[in-house]
Design a protein around this motif. Structure first.
Motif: not given
Length: 130
Positions: A5-6, A64-66, A82-87, A97-98
């Motif tokens: 998955g990565r 990236v989406l995962a 905090a990261g990012i909420g979702s895709a 960037e990703r």
């Protein structure tokens, strides 16, 4: 390719290191004859030209989406703690960037970013949720 998955560069992974792990390639994205939303968005948003980079771009975009759905930040995430909420919360800068490790010799980057944002449910025009 996606390894467990990565995102992974298939040319840098020894076959023995992948033994017993889940390997997914661009061919695994479509399900039951229907294109994956990323594949459809790449077509709709002109995210490909010659097609040479497309398999890697699509696998990386799926990764990236995962990653975003798991809340993983990137170098440009405003609040790394905090990261990012979702895709769906991705914007153009986050996607660029990703996806920056994937090179496209035709320069289809604008279409690629638009396609990733569309598949994420974000606004390709501005990035981020509408």
């Amino acid at each position: 390719m996606l390894l467990d998955g990565r995102r992974a560069n298939s040319c840098l992974v020894f076959a023995v290191a992948a033994e017993g792990r889940e390997i997914r390639t661009v061919e695994d994205l479509a399900q039951e004859g229907a294109l994956h939303p990323l594949q459809r968005a790449f077509l709709d948003r002109d995210g490909l030209q010659c097609g040479y980079c497309t398999p890697g771009q699509l696998c990386s975009a799926a990764g990236v989406l995962a990653e975003a759905d798991r809340g993983w930040p990137s170098r440009v995430t405003e609040d790394v703690a905090a990261g990012i909420g979702s895709a769906a919360d991705l914007d153009r800068e986050e996607v660029a960037e990703r996806m920056s490790g994937n090179l496209c010799r035709c320069g289809a980057y604008t279409g690629i970013v638009d396609a990733v944002l569309e598949a994420a449910g974000a606004s390709p025009a501005e990035g981020g949720r509408e």
